[in-house]
Design an enzyme around this catalytic site. Structure first.
Site, mmCIF file in Angstrom:
data_model
loop_
_atom_site.group_PDB
_atom_site.id
_atom_site.type_symbol
_atom_site.label_atom_id
_atom_site.label_comp_id
_atom_site.label_asym_id
_atom_site.label_seq_id
_atom_site.Cartn_x
_atom_site.Cartn_y
_atom_site.Cartn_z
ATOM 1 N N HIS A 31 0.827 -1.192 0.000
ATOM 2 C CA HIS A 31 0.000 0.000 0.000
ATOM 3 C C HIS A 31 0.871 1.256 0.000
ATOM 4 O O HIS A 31 2.060 1.204 0.319
ATOM 5 C CB HIS A 31 -0.911 0.015 1.223
ATOM 6 C CG HIS A 31 -2.053 -0.942 1.123
ATOM 7 N ND1 HIS A 31 -3.003 -1.091 2.120
ATOM 8 C CD2 HIS A 31 -2.426 -1.802 0.141
ATOM 9 C CE1 HIS A 31 -3.890 -1.992 1.758
ATOM 10 N NE2 HIS A 31 -3.561 -2.444 0.565
ATOM 11 N N GLU A 33 0.907 3.885 2.002
ATOM 12 C CA GLU A 33 1.463 4.285 3.287
ATOM 13 C C GLU A 33 2.671 3.424 3.661
ATOM 14 O O GLU A 33 3.668 3.939 4.175
ATOM 15 C CB GLU A 33 0.397 4.182 4.382
ATOM 16 C CG GLU A 33 -0.797 5.097 4.175
ATOM 17 C CD GLU A 33 -1.937 4.419 3.424
ATOM 18 O OE1 GLU A 33 -3.100 4.722 3.736
ATOM 19 O OE2 GLU A 33 -1.657 3.586 2.528
ATOM 20 N N CYS A 56 -6.171 1.990 5.734
ATOM 21 C CA CYS A 56 -6.965 0.791 5.993
ATOM 22 C C CYS A 56 -6.837 0.364 7.451
ATOM 23 O O CYS A 56 -5.824 0.603 8.105
ATOM 24 C CB CYS A 56 -6.563 -0.340 5.059
ATOM 25 S SG CYS A 56 -4.870 -0.922 5.247
ATOM 26 N N SER A 150 -16.800 2.435 -39.309
ATOM 27 C CA SER A 150 -16.322 3.619 -38.594
ATOM 28 C C SER A 150 -14.805 3.755 -38.619
ATOM 29 O O SER A 150 -14.246 4.626 -37.950
ATOM 30 C CB SER A 150 -16.801 3.580 -37.142
ATOM 31 O OG SER A 150 -16.321 2.424 -36.476
ATOM 32 N N TRP A 152 -11.602 4.900 -40.688
ATOM 33 C CA TRP A 152 -11.279 5.606 -39.463
ATOM 34 C C TRP A 152 -11.852 7.009 -39.567
ATOM 35 O O TRP A 152 -11.552 7.729 -40.533
ATOM 36 C CB TRP A 152 -9.768 5.689 -39.253
ATOM 37 C CG TRP A 152 -9.114 4.354 -39.123
ATOM 38 C CD1 TRP A 152 -8.422 3.700 -40.067
ATOM 39 C CD2 TRP A 152 -9.078 3.525 -37.941
ATOM 40 N NE1 TRP A 152 -7.948 2.515 -39.562
ATOM 41 C CE2 TRP A 152 -8.345 2.396 -38.248
ATOM 42 C CE3 TRP A 152 -9.610 3.663 -36.665
ATOM 43 C CZ2 TRP A 152 -8.128 1.384 -37.322
ATOM 44 C CZ3 TRP A 152 -9.387 2.667 -35.756
ATOM 45 C CH2 TRP A 152 -8.651 1.536 -36.086
ATOM 46 N N THR A 178 -20.711 -3.247 -34.428
ATOM 47 C CA THR A 178 -19.335 -2.773 -34.621
ATOM 48 C C THR A 178 -18.372 -3.947 -34.751
ATOM 49 O O THR A 178 -17.444 -3.925 -35.568
ATOM 50 C CB THR A 178 -18.916 -1.876 -33.445
ATOM 51 O OG1 THR A 178 -19.735 -0.709 -33.422
ATOM 52 C CG2 THR A 178 -17.454 -1.450 -33.570
ATOM 53 N N ARG A 189 -1.834 -1.058 -28.896
ATOM 54 C CA ARG A 189 -0.732 -1.186 -29.848
ATOM 55 C C ARG A 189 0.271 -0.039 -29.710
ATOM 56 O O ARG A 189 0.876 0.392 -30.693
ATOM 57 C CB ARG A 189 -1.285 -1.272 -31.272
ATOM 58 C CG ARG A 189 -2.120 -2.513 -31.508
ATOM 59 C CD ARG A 189 -2.474 -2.739 -32.963
ATOM 60 N NE ARG A 189 -3.411 -1.783 -33.501
ATOM 61 C CZ ARG A 189 -4.733 -1.839 -33.348
ATOM 62 N NH1 ARG A 189 -5.259 -2.817 -32.615
ATOM 63 N NH2 ARG A 189 -5.518 -0.939 -33.883
ATOM 64 N N GLU A 231 -16.529 1.449 -26.472
ATOM 65 C CA GLU A 231 -16.013 2.093 -27.683
ATOM 66 C C GLU A 231 -17.013 2.176 -28.830
ATOM 67 O O GLU A 231 -16.720 2.787 -29.840
ATOM 68 C CB GLU A 231 -14.736 1.374 -28.150
ATOM 69 C CG GLU A 231 -13.496 1.783 -27.390
ATOM 70 C CD GLU A 231 -12.243 1.747 -28.253
ATOM 71 O OE1 GLU A 231 -12.339 1.430 -29.450
ATOM 72 O OE2 GLU A 231 -11.158 2.035 -27.717
ATOM 73 N N GLY A 233 -20.729 0.560 -31.119
ATOM 74 C CA GLY A 233 -21.056 1.707 -31.948
ATOM 75 C C GLY A 233 -22.172 2.555 -31.373
ATOM 76 O O GLY A 233 -22.394 2.597 -30.156
#
Length: 298
Positions: A31, A33, A56, A150, A152, A178, A189, A231, A233
């Site tokens: 964590h 801390e 915590c 779509s 690009w 889509t 990528r 993402e 459509g």
């Protein structure tokens, strides 16, 4: 990379000097801390610890409670931005610190901390991942050609930014239309981040070989991880908006006019007045010839 743990930051200041810094590590441990206290060592005694989330209060097989570590380090003061909604802590961490004589200030820059930890908090409070909806639109509002293609609308700069967003999410979702029209890879990528590709999800009432499917937006509650990127459509975007399951909008606008293309279908809005005040602009920038606008719930 910290899910299901929150992405917490901690800074320890002694005599006006930063003596320790920490942040939740990949996989959730150590964590913030614990990391900051280890760096500070004996200089933590009498110092002030600033944390984005309440330390915590529960002991885990993976490590001790951070509130106990702060008490043992003999810090004088802890400044907490946001209270932890986890029922194992939820006020107990603050109480433990105060019981040990440590001064605790809460709610400092709470809104900023909530934005940083939106995924963790959404999962705990709303029992679902934090949802970001990405829309790539033409100047005339088209999300795709009339036949559904779509790729690009936007240029290389906007697509690179979208891949960076993918790397920040545990899952990515598109609609079946889509999926069939574009055959998107839905991976990352960018050099060095390829291993950060999210789990692929398709919104479909019928199964698809090699990819996970869900039939309705509400089923995202069963997904692993705290961040979901939707993402496309257009029909899928509208379905999530109609279900009020979108927390953040990424609007990429390209300087092109499609004419007759596909736009968002009905999202259930009955009065234009209800649309105002719903979204708040938090970022805007140029990405090459394209324009990015980021909106969050108002």
């Amino acid at each position: 990379m910290t899910a299901p743990n929150p992405n917490v930051g901690c800074v320890i200041v002694g005599d006006g000097v930063v003596v320790g810094r920490g942040w939740t590590q990949a996989g959730g441990r150590p964590h913030a801390e614990a990391m900051a206290l280890e760096q500070a060592g004996a200089r933590a005694a009498g110092a002030t610890a600033y944390v984005t989330l309440e330390p915590c209060a529960h002991v885990s097989p993976r490590g001790p409670a951070c509130s106990d570590l702060l008490v043992a380090a003999d810090v004088a003061r802890v400044v907490v931005a946001h209270r932890d909604p986890d029922p194992r802590t939820d006020g107990r961490g603050i109480d433990r610190l105060r019981a040990a004589g440590i001064v605790v200030d809460t709610g400092v820059r709470e809104h900023d901390a909530a934005r940083v930890m939106a995924g963790f908090l959404t999962r705990r409070v709303r029992a679902r991942p934090f949802v970001t909806l990405k829309l790539a639109l033409s100047l005339d509002g088209a999300a795709a050609m009339v036949d559904g293609r779509s790729q690009w609308i936007t240029g290389a700069g906007a697509r690179a930014h979208a891949h960076l967003e993918r790397a920040r999410h545990e899952a990515i979702l598109v609609g079946r239309g889509t999926w069939e029209a574009d055959r998107p890879r839905l991976d990352v990528r960018l050099p060095g981040l390829e291993q950060r590709s999210p789990e692929r999800i398709v919104l479909s009432s019928r199964p698809i070989d090699g990819v996970r499917t869900i039939a309705r937006p509400a089923e995202i509650a069963a997904l692993a991880g705290d961040h979901l990127l939707v993402e496309g459509g257009a029909r899928t975007a509208a379905a999530f908006l109609a279900a009020d399951l979108v927390d953040r909008l990424l609007l990429y606008r390209a300087p092109v006019i499609v004419g007759g293309g596909r736009t968002l279908p009905d999202i259930g809005l009955t009065d234009l007045a209800d649309a105002h005040g719903r979204w708040r602009l938090t970022d805007a920038r140029a990405l090459g010839s394209d324009r990015l606008e980021v909106y969050e719930r108002g």
